[in-house]
Design a protein around this motif. Structure first.
Motif, PDB file in Angstrom:
ATOM      1  N   HIS A 174      -8.763  -7.812  -6.778  1.00  0.00           N
ATOM      2  CA  HIS A 174      -8.726  -6.688  -5.847  1.00  0.00           C
ATOM      3  C   HIS A 174      -9.177  -7.135  -4.460  1.00  0.00           C
ATOM      4  N   LEU A 175      -8.578  -8.254  -4.002  1.00  0.00           N
ATOM      5  CA  LEU A 175      -8.861  -8.814  -2.680  1.00  0.00           C
ATOM      6  C   LEU A 175      -7.526  -9.089  -1.993  1.00  0.00           C
ATOM      7  N   GLU A 176      -7.226  -8.315  -0.953  1.00  0.00           N
ATOM      8  CA  GLU A 176      -5.915  -8.400  -0.322  1.00  0.00           C
ATOM      9  C   GLU A 176      -5.662  -9.730   0.378  1.00  0.00           C
ATOM     10  N   GLN A 177      -6.719 -10.434   0.820  1.00  0.00           N
ATOM     11  CA  GLN A 177      -6.521 -11.704   1.511  1.00  0.00           C
ATOM     12  C   GLN A 177      -5.936 -12.780   0.600  1.00  0.00           C
ATOM     13  N   LEU A 178      -6.059 -12.598  -0.715  1.00  0.00           N
ATOM     14  CA  LEU A 178      -5.493 -13.572  -1.648  1.00  0.00           C
ATOM     15  C   LEU A 178      -3.969 -13.549  -1.621  1.00  0.00           C
ATOM     16  N   ALA A 226      -7.479  -4.178  18.966  1.00  0.00           N
ATOM     17  CA  ALA A 226      -8.320  -3.813  17.832  1.00  0.00           C
ATOM     18  C   ALA A 226      -7.703  -2.602  17.144  1.00  0.00           C
ATOM     19  N   VAL A 227      -7.524  -2.707  15.829  1.00  0.00           N
ATOM     20  CA  VAL A 227      -6.947  -1.605  15.057  1.00  0.00           C
ATOM     21  C   VAL A 227      -7.945  -1.190  13.982  1.00  0.00           C
ATOM     22  N   ILE A 228      -8.196   0.094  13.891  1.00  0.00           N
ATOM     23  CA  ILE A 228      -9.154   0.634  12.923  1.00  0.00           C
ATOM     24  C   ILE A 228      -8.389   1.446  11.883  1.00  0.00           C
ATOM     25  N   PRO A 229      -8.161   0.897  10.685  1.00  0.00           N
ATOM     26  CA  PRO A 229      -7.525   1.698   9.634  1.00  0.00           C
ATOM     27  C   PRO A 229      -8.529   2.730   9.118  1.00  0.00           C
ATOM     28  N   ARG A 268      -1.436  -1.348   6.224  1.00  0.00           N
ATOM     29  CA  ARG A 268      -1.414  -0.338   7.292  1.00  0.00           C
ATOM     30  C   ARG A 268      -1.286  -1.014   8.660  1.00  0.00           C
ATOM     31  N   LEU A 269      -1.973  -2.152   8.848  1.00  0.00           N
ATOM     32  CA  LEU A 269      -1.848  -2.882  10.115  1.00  0.00           C
ATOM     33  C   LEU A 269      -0.439  -3.416  10.314  1.00  0.00           C
ATOM     34  N   ASP A 290       1.021   5.852   1.830  1.00  0.00           N
ATOM     35  CA  ASP A 290       1.148   5.064   0.595  1.00  0.00           C
ATOM     36  C   ASP A 290       0.741   3.602   0.739  1.00  0.00           C
ATOM     37  N   HIS A 291       0.051   3.229   1.816  1.00  0.00           N
ATOM     38  CA  HIS A 291      -0.351   1.835   1.990  1.00  0.00           C
ATOM     39  C   HIS A 291      -1.452   1.475   0.984  1.00  0.00           C
ATOM     40  N   PRO A 292      -1.266   0.408   0.204  1.00  0.00           N
ATOM     41  CA  PRO A 292      -2.284   0.030  -0.777  1.00  0.00           C
ATOM     42  C   PRO A 292      -3.514  -0.623  -0.157  1.00  0.00           C
ATOM     43  N   THR A 293      -3.379  -1.226   1.037  1.00  0.00           N
ATOM     44  CA  THR A 293      -4.504  -1.917   1.674  1.00  0.00           C
ATOM     45  C   THR A 293      -4.494  -1.665   3.177  1.00  0.00           C
TER      46      THR A 293
END
Length: 261
Positions: free
Chosen positions: A213-217, A8-11, A81-82, A74-77
């Motif tokens: 503005h949806l990174e999953q796309l 589990a990673v928590i940004p 970061r993950l 500088d990570h946009p989402t």
């Protein structure tokens, strides 16, 4: 990693346009991100890592014994970061990471386990996520509530801030729900394979991602499959605004007074 093991990673990004310093907002005597970390520790995850870009968050969590990884600013989402986390940890391509949003102090551990299991159940999918039924007009037409439509297999066809699917006949006459199980609200809890994250980190944001503005796309744009499961239990809303923070504070402080926290 052994079968069905996941990390589990928590940004936790300090900057927030609506609520600056959000991860460190105090709730029942603890920073908000600490509550998220504790919830993640209650899951089946074999390792819980907080990925942050701010030394203040690192210090607050280190005092609790949490594993913290400092990442680029500088990570946009959160997904970007993950991707850095997976690379830094040297994970095998088939390792599974669950992205637990750092602003969800009420997230049930069972949902963290469920989204990981959904990815294990579909070895050809790159991502798994969750959704819940929309039962009111306000949520359906709220652009802050992301909608998803999926195929018979459970794989996502599209995500949007618009009310999809569009009931052509009913909405032309009056915008009210007729069949509530036709609309699904996306829950921003993701499980990824590390190999996918390695690819994702090299892609620039896609046109649809930039519009919605949806990174999953970005994943759908590149032909990757996303499994969507219906959440096994209600998903409490996260913290996006000052009003949200006040609501969660009231809930957790009341639970703490009862000894339930």
């Amino acid at each position: 990693m052994a079968e069905r093991e996941f990390i589990a990673v928590i940004p936790a990004r300090y900057a927030s346009s609506r609520l600056p310093g959000k991860p460190l907002a105090q709730i029942a005597g603890q920073p908000m991100v600490a509550h998220v970390w504790r919830r993640a520790c209650e899951s089946r995850a074999t390792r819980v890592v907080v990925a942050t870009d701010d030394a203040r968050i690192e210090t607050a969590l280190a005092e609790l014994g949490a594993e913290v990884l400092m990442t680029r600013v500088d990570h946009p989402t959160g997904t970007d970061r993950l991707a850095e986390v997976a690379d830094r940890l040297g994970l095998a391509d088939d390792a599974v990471l669950v992205n637990v949003q750092g602003d969800e102090p009420l997230i049930p551990a069972t949902l963290i386990d469920q989204v990981a299991d959904r990815l294990f159940d579909d070895p050809e999918a790159s991502i798994a996520t969750l959704a819940e039924t929309i039962s009111d007009v306000e949520t359906l037409f709220n652009p802050n509530a992301v909608k998803v439509v999926r195929a018979l297999s459970g794989r996502a066809l599209y995500f949007s801030r618009a009310p999809i699917p569009w009931d052509r006949d009913a909405f032309a006459a009056r915008p009210e729900l007729l069949e509530t199980d036709a609309w699904l609200r996306h829950i921003g809890l993701y499980a990824y394979r590390a190999g996918f994250l390695a690819e994702y980190g090299n892609w620039v944001p896609s046109p649809l991602e930039q519009l919605e503005h949806l990174e999953q796309l970005r994943a759908l744009h590149h032909g990757h499959s996303i499994q969507v499961a219906l959440a096994r239990e209600p998903h409490p809303a996260g913290v996006d605004t000052v009003e949200d923070l006040a609501r969660v504070r009231a809930l957790l402080e009341t639970a703490d007074d009862r000894g339930d926290a």
